[in-house]
Design a protein around this motif. Structure first.
Motif, PDB file in Angstrom:
ATOM      1  N   TYR A 143       0.844  -1.189   0.000  1.00 23.58           N
ATOM      2  CA  TYR A 143       0.000   0.000   0.000  1.00 23.58           C
ATOM      3  C   TYR A 143       0.883   1.244   0.000  1.00 23.58           C
ATOM      4  N   ALA A 144       0.646   2.115  -0.987  1.00 20.26           N
ATOM      5  CA  ALA A 144       1.453   3.339  -1.083  1.00 20.26           C
ATOM      6  C   ALA A 144       0.676   4.398  -1.851  1.00 20.26           C
ATOM      7  N   GLY A 145       0.660   5.624  -1.325  1.00 21.24           N
ATOM      8  CA  GLY A 145       0.014   6.718  -2.029  1.00 21.24           C
ATOM      9  C   GLY A 145      -1.452   6.472  -2.312  1.00 21.24           C
ATOM     10  N   GLY A 146      -2.123   5.729  -1.427  1.00 20.67           N
ATOM     11  CA  GLY A 146      -3.530   5.432  -1.639  1.00 20.67           C
ATOM     12  C   GLY A 146      -3.783   4.343  -2.659  1.00 20.67           C
ATOM     13  N   LEU A 147      -2.722   3.674  -3.108  1.00 18.97           N
ATOM     14  CA  LEU A 147      -2.850   2.620  -4.111  1.00 18.97           C
ATOM     15  C   LEU A 147      -2.332   1.292  -3.570  1.00 18.97           C
ATOM     16  N   LEU A 148      -2.894   0.210  -4.065  1.00 18.14           N
ATOM     17  CA  LEU A 148      -2.405  -1.134  -3.781  1.00 18.14           C
ATOM     18  C   LEU A 148      -1.563  -1.583  -4.967  1.00 18.14           C
ATOM     19  N   ILE A 149      -0.276  -1.786  -4.734  1.00 19.90           N
ATOM     20  CA  ILE A 149       0.652  -2.197  -5.780  1.00 19.90           C
ATOM     21  C   ILE A 149       0.715  -3.724  -5.771  1.00 19.90           C
ATOM     22  N   CYS A 150       0.277  -4.342  -6.852  1.00 19.02           N
ATOM     23  CA  CYS A 150       0.093  -5.795  -6.899  1.00 19.02           C
ATOM     24  C   CYS A 150       1.059  -6.456  -7.877  1.00 19.02           C
ATOM     25  N   PRO A 151       2.093  -7.143  -7.390  1.00 22.50           N
ATOM     26  CA  PRO A 151       2.946  -7.932  -8.282  1.00 22.50           C
ATOM     27  C   PRO A 151       2.202  -9.206  -8.676  1.00 22.50           C
ATOM     28  N   THR A 152       2.396  -9.670  -9.897  1.00 21.90           N
ATOM     29  CA  THR A 152       1.652 -10.846 -10.367  1.00 21.90           C
ATOM     30  C   THR A 152       2.531 -12.017 -10.776  1.00 21.90           C
ATOM     31  N   ALA A 153       3.855 -11.787 -10.918  1.00 27.75           N
ATOM     32  CA  ALA A 153       4.773 -12.811 -11.439  1.00 27.75           C
ATOM     33  C   ALA A 153       4.336 -13.283 -12.818  1.00 27.75           C
ATOM     34  N   GLU A 154       3.634 -12.416 -13.532  1.00 24.17           N
ATOM     35  CA  GLU A 154       3.188 -12.693 -14.892  1.00 24.17           C
ATOM     36  C   GLU A 154       3.663 -11.629 -15.864  1.00 24.17           C
ATOM     37  N   GLY A 155       4.764 -10.951 -15.511  1.00 23.86           N
ATOM     38  CA  GLY A 155       5.308  -9.944 -16.402  1.00 23.86           C
ATOM     39  C   GLY A 155       4.663  -8.581 -16.281  1.00 23.86           C
ATOM     40  N   ILE A 156       3.707  -8.408 -15.340  1.00 20.21           N
ATOM     41  CA  ILE A 156       3.086  -7.107 -15.147  1.00 20.21           C
ATOM     42  C   ILE A 156       2.938  -6.827 -13.663  1.00 20.21           C
ATOM     43  N   VAL A 157       2.871  -5.538 -13.324  1.00 19.83           N
ATOM     44  CA  VAL A 157       2.535  -5.094 -11.977  1.00 19.83           C
ATOM     45  C   VAL A 157       1.352  -4.146 -12.128  1.00 19.83           C
ATOM     46  N   VAL A 158       0.375  -4.243 -11.224  1.00 17.20           N
ATOM     47  CA  VAL A 158      -0.879  -3.507 -11.351  1.00 17.20           C
ATOM     48  C   VAL A 158      -1.091  -2.648 -10.109  1.00 17.20           C
ATOM     49  N   ALA A 159      -1.482  -1.397 -10.322  1.00 16.61           N
ATOM     50  CA  ALA A 159      -1.829  -0.504  -9.221  1.00 16.61           C
ATOM     51  C   ALA A 159      -3.342  -0.352  -9.175  1.00 16.61           C
ATOM     52  N   VAL A 160      -3.933  -0.607  -8.006  1.00  9.65           N
ATOM     53  CA  VAL A 160      -5.389  -0.565  -7.829  1.00  9.65           C
ATOM     54  C   VAL A 160      -5.751   0.512  -6.817  1.00  9.65           C
ATOM     55  N   ASP A 161      -6.747   1.321  -7.153  1.00 10.99           N
ATOM     56  CA  ASP A 161      -7.289   2.309  -6.228  1.00 10.99           C
ATOM     57  C   ASP A 161      -8.404   1.630  -5.433  1.00 10.99           C
ATOM     58  N   PRO A 162      -8.204   1.344  -4.139  1.00 11.56           N
ATOM     59  CA  PRO A 162      -9.218   0.611  -3.383  1.00 11.56           C
ATOM     60  C   PRO A 162     -10.468   1.438  -3.074  1.00 11.56           C
ATOM     61  N   LEU A 163     -10.365   2.750  -3.082  1.00  8.60           N
ATOM     62  CA  LEU A 163     -11.537   3.585  -2.816  1.00  8.60           C
ATOM     63  C   LEU A 163     -12.481   3.589  -4.014  1.00  8.60           C
ATOM     64  N   ARG A 164     -11.907   3.754  -5.202  1.00  8.36           N
ATOM     65  CA  ARG A 164     -12.716   3.743  -6.416  1.00  8.36           C
ATOM     66  C   ARG A 164     -12.925   2.332  -6.971  1.00  8.36           C
ATOM     67  N   ARG A 165     -12.171   1.395  -6.410  1.00  2.00           N
ATOM     68  CA  ARG A 165     -12.279  -0.015  -6.802  1.00  2.00           C
ATOM     69  C   ARG A 165     -12.036  -0.201  -8.302  1.00  2.00           C
ATOM     70  N   ARG A 166     -10.918   0.355  -8.741  1.00  2.00           N
ATOM     71  CA  ARG A 166     -10.569   0.252 -10.157  1.00  2.00           C
ATOM     72  C   ARG A 166      -9.048   0.274 -10.316  1.00  2.00           C
TER      73      ARG A 166
END
Length: 327
Positions: A216-239
């Motif tokens: 969790y950083a800057g209001g975002l959830l930083i999600c490593p996937t071990a699939e060649g991508i990393v995804v940042a999710v805004d949990p408040l807006r759920r997107r």
């Protein structure tokens, strides 16, 4: 994990809580790992084949399986994952000259379980996952399977506790998702798809054992996937806020109607997954992204790189090879 005067450890079989000062056992979790129980009741020291598999199981748990070892706490409960299995005895394998090998009892599955224990008493408060209804009961109603509490899902790492919620990554029906859970009950509040992996977690040993937990950083959830991508999710807006692809992952070559051809010895051990190879092919030990001054340091376990990204945009500042680094 240390909470006050309680030290929590994940053993081969279950979670244990010990007094941090005296070392005395306070409680032991009631749920035992199914692979560990197999060895408790079936291990025959004189059987060379079983001895080799037991060494493989113990070695993976000690040195390689970060998912099985992962723990998290929110101060009231401790969260653990059980049932991750072991690499080396896969199901539905075609062996040239021998045909299809029957599925081993130790074959890795597509599901595991997320457990929540009361940190003071050790009482099991709730659990998610386990075998899907169609696997536990052949011919079961698919609606019954879907209505079960995350039946058939594989939790990829310990959850992250943030502002009264738990965030955990799981693979469910060939899709890696970020889940928001209610800590008191384990109820799924919402979920967001992150990536559709090329291989299931049953076949992908990296994603299965590296232990993937969001940061969790800057209001975002930083999600490593071990699939060649990393995804940042805004949990408040759920997107999803942004996605960065750092590697193009080649698709697995499948043969004979989708079953992989693998080299095995007479005991059914996949020689490509022996412990020596897992230890030789070193990768980042901890896959959790670190955050400092608005920048993310991502130890990309599937590309052997350290990547620096902007928290807000996902823009790459720099990346360097892992070299001999482990942390």
């Amino acid at each position: 994990v240390v909470d006050g005067n309680t030290a929590l450890v994940q053993g081969f079989g279950t979670v244990k809580a010990v007094d941090a000062q005296s070392g005395k056992l306070r409680w032991s979790g009631v749920v035992e790992d199914n692979t560990f129980l197999y060895w408790v009741y079936h291990c025959l020291p004189e059987d060379a084949g079983q001895s080799g598999l037991l060494d493989l199981f113990l070695g993976q748990r000690i040195w390689a399986n970060q998912t099985a070892a992962s723990l998290a706490s929110d101060g009231q409960r401790v969260y653990a994952i059980t049932g991750t299995g072991m690499i080396g005895t896969n199901r539905n394998v075609f062996v040239p000259g021998r045909g299809m090998m029957p599925r081993s009892e130790l074959a890795p599955s597509n599901e595991n379980r997320l457990l929540a224990y009361d940190i003071q008493t050790g009482l099991l408060k709730w659990e998610l996952g386990g075998a899907a209804a169609s696997e536990a009961f052949p011919g079961a109603d698919p609606d019954l399977e879907r209505n079960s509490r995350m039946a058939g899902a594989f939790f990829l790492g310990a959850p992250l506790a943030v502002e009264g919620r738990l965030f955990v990554m799981a693979e469910d029906r060939s899709e890696v998702r970020l889940l928001s859970l209610v800590p008191e009950s384990g109820d799924v509040e919402w979920s967001i798809p992150l990536v559709n992996p090329d291989k299931s977690v049953e076949q992908d040993e990296i994603r299965r054992i590296v232990g993937l937990t969001p940061t969790y950083a800057g209001g975002l959830l930083i999600c490593p996937t071990a699939e060649g991508i990393v995804v940042a999710v805004d949990p408040l807006r759920r997107r999803v806020k942004w996605v960065h692809q750092y590697r193009v992952r080649p698709r697995q070559v499948l043969m004979r109607g989708g079953f992989r051809m693998q080299q095995r010895d007479r005991f059914g051990i996949n020689q490509n997954a022996l412990l020596d190879r897992l230890l030789r092919e070193r990768r980042w030990v901890d896959a959790t992204p670190l955050v400092n001054a608005g920048r993310i340091l991502l130890p990309a376990v599937d590309s052997h790189e350290l990547i620096c990204l902007d928290v807000e945009t996902g823009e790459v500042y720099w990346k360097i090879p892992r070299g001999d680094g482990l942390y």
